[in-house]
Design an enzyme around this catalytic site. Structure first.
Site, PDB file in Angstrom:
ATOM      1  N   HIS A 220       0.833  -1.206   0.000  1.00 30.59           N
ATOM      2  CA  HIS A 220       0.000   0.000   0.000  1.00 30.59           C
ATOM      3  C   HIS A 220       0.869   1.257   0.000  1.00 30.59           C
ATOM      4  CE1 HIS A 220       0.498   0.788   4.381  1.00 30.59           C
ATOM      5  NE2 HIS A 220       0.365  -0.519   4.549  1.00 30.59           N
TER       6      HIS A 220
ATOM      7  N   ASP B 219      -0.194   4.366   1.045  1.00 32.63           N
ATOM      8  CA  ASP B 219      -0.541   5.377   2.037  1.00 32.63           C
ATOM      9  C   ASP B 219       0.175   5.145   3.356  1.00 32.63           C
ATOM     10  OD1 ASP B 219      -2.164   3.047   2.413  1.00 32.63           O
ATOM     11  OD2 ASP B 219      -3.499   4.199   3.714  1.00 32.63           O
TER      12      ASP B 219
ATOM     13  N   ASP C 154       6.223   0.852   7.619  1.00 33.51           N
ATOM     14  CA  ASP C 154       4.870   0.475   7.178  1.00 33.51           C
ATOM     15  C   ASP C 154       4.376   1.449   6.127  1.00 33.51           C
ATOM     16  OD1 ASP C 154       2.375  -0.667   7.046  1.00 33.51           O
ATOM     17  OD2 ASP C 154       1.694   0.088   8.976  1.00 33.51           O
TER      18      ASP C 154
ATOM     19  N   GLU D 280      -4.953   1.761   2.701  1.00 30.13           N
ATOM     20  CA  GLU D 280      -4.964   0.564   3.550  1.00 30.13           C
ATOM     21  C   GLU D 280      -5.125   0.927   5.020  1.00 30.13           C
ATOM     22  OE1 GLU D 280      -3.282  -2.604   6.139  1.00 30.13           O
ATOM     23  OE2 GLU D 280      -2.584  -0.540   5.890  1.00 30.13           O
TER      24      GLU D 280
ATOM     25  N   GLU E  12       3.909  -6.307   3.847  1.00 27.70           N
ATOM     26  CA  GLU E  12       3.722  -5.693   5.157  1.00 27.70           C
ATOM     27  C   GLU E  12       4.980  -5.886   6.014  1.00 27.70           C
ATOM     28  OE1 GLU E  12       1.437  -3.907   6.513  1.00 27.70           O
ATOM     29  OE2 GLU E  12      -0.317  -4.116   5.213  1.00 27.70           O
TER      30      GLU E  12
END
Length: 354
Positions: free
Chosen positions: A72, A74, A98, A128, A157
């Site tokens: 992701h 964001d 992250d 996300e 992740e």
């Protein structure tokens, strides 16, 4: 304007910093999606499509298996940790763990791994970190479900370089404790709902979390109060109290079984389920998964938390979590990533794909 990602594409460490230096708090992903899309469209071996601020690129080599790498774009809101900084072998900044270091691995391989041994679909998706109905993978599953078809998926992740298999399901419920309103000067005429909340809270204090081992991965459940609301005014005995609980359940339970368990724990009270999403089984049996584990060279552990591997599991696509970031640093002001973890992660993924 020169795309700041282009000169860094060959170096996943430099690419991590370039990605971190594009602010992309959830809801503000357009700029970073534009830059990622441009880099991918410059690679002639990729077919690129976009839906909103989610960019999908794929090889079309006609190979018998297809795998997914997804990350992701964001981040959570900034916390005085933007732009990135580097001190020796440590990169600091919002999204370093992250999960822009994971995104960097996928983007680096998408452009530089021109002849992988599987066909590969790469997802760089929005939102996300916020509500599920804004999640880029969810939106793609509704608008273009065929994009998600694959034999296996890796979510980048943060796992600190360890394979984390599957994920827990999560559920929020509200336990409602009744009472009877009265003037606090004549409290005996009422029933204090806040006082009576002691019983369900005692059940939570005494609760012993279940541990479940699936395919060698041990998932530890948790049932916890996360919010208590009650009270009307400073001179009124409250006639209601609400305890919000969060249940993290092992993937051998579906949401229906999880709901039944929560209601059993709070038998005698009204329980309203606020939201619930299933977990994902470890997904270790698919051949690409076994080959991926061989490339990592270490045993997997259970993912204690919920990730988008569950979205793939619901589509029948086994998926694992693997990324260079430390999950314990995610969302923190001190978020950071080690250069060695980025380089090791890139080497593992290249070894597996090529």
């Amino acid at each position: 304007m020169v795309n700041p990602l282009s000169p860094a594409i060959a170096d996943p460490v430099a690419l991590t910093r370039a990605l971190v230096d594009v602010e992309s708090v959830s809801g503000n992903e357009q700029e970073i999606a534009d830059l990622v899309e441009q880099v991918l469209r410059d690679a002639p071996h990729l077919s690129v499509q976009r839906y909103r601020n989610t960019v999908m690129a794929r090889t079309e080599l006609g190979l018998p298996r297809r795998v997914v790498l997804a990350g992701h774009l964001d981040t959570v809101p900034l916390a005085g940790n933007f732009p990135s900084t580097q001190d020796g072998e440590i990169i600091y900044g919002c999204g370093t763990s992250d999960m822009k270091s994971g995104v960097a691995l996928a983007l680096h391989l998408a452009v530089t791994a021109e002849r992988p041994r599987y066909d590969v679909t790469y997802f760089f998706y929005e939102a996300e970190e916020v509500e599920s109905d804004r999640n880029g993978l969810y939106l793609v599953s509704q608008a273009h479900p065929q994009w998600l078809a694959a034999d296996f998926a890796v979510l980048l992740e943060p796992t600190y370089g360890q394979v984390e298999a599957g994920c827990q399901g999560t559920m929020r419920a509200v336990v409602r404790v009744p009472g009877r309103r009265a003037h606090s000067a004549r409290s005996w005429r009422g029933v204090n709902a806040i006082h009576d909340a002691a019983e369900p809270l005692a059940r939570l204090r005494a609760y012993r979390a279940r541990e479940v081992t699936i395919d060698g991965c041990t998932y530890r459940e948790g049932l916890n109060a996360v919010r208590v609301q009650g009270g009307i005014a400073g001179n009124v005995i409250p006639d209601s109290c609400e305890i919000e609980v969060n249940y993290r359940f092992a993937p051998d339970r579906d949401p229906q079984a999880a709901q039944a368990h929560v209601r059993e724990v709070f038998d005698g009270y009204q329980v309203d389920i606020v939201d619930s999403v299933p977990g994902a089984l470890p997904g270790l049996t698919a051949e690409p998964a076994r080959e991926f584990l061989a490339a990592v060279g270490a045993e997997p552990a259970a993912k204690l938390g919920w990730t988008d591997v569950a979205r793939f599991a619901m589509l029948g696509v086994p998926a694992l979590n693997f990324g260079p970031g430390d999950p314990n640093l995610a969302h923190s002001r001190e978020e950071r990533v080690e250069v060695s973890k980025i380089l090791d992660g890139a080497a593992v993924l290249r070894r597996w794909l090529t």
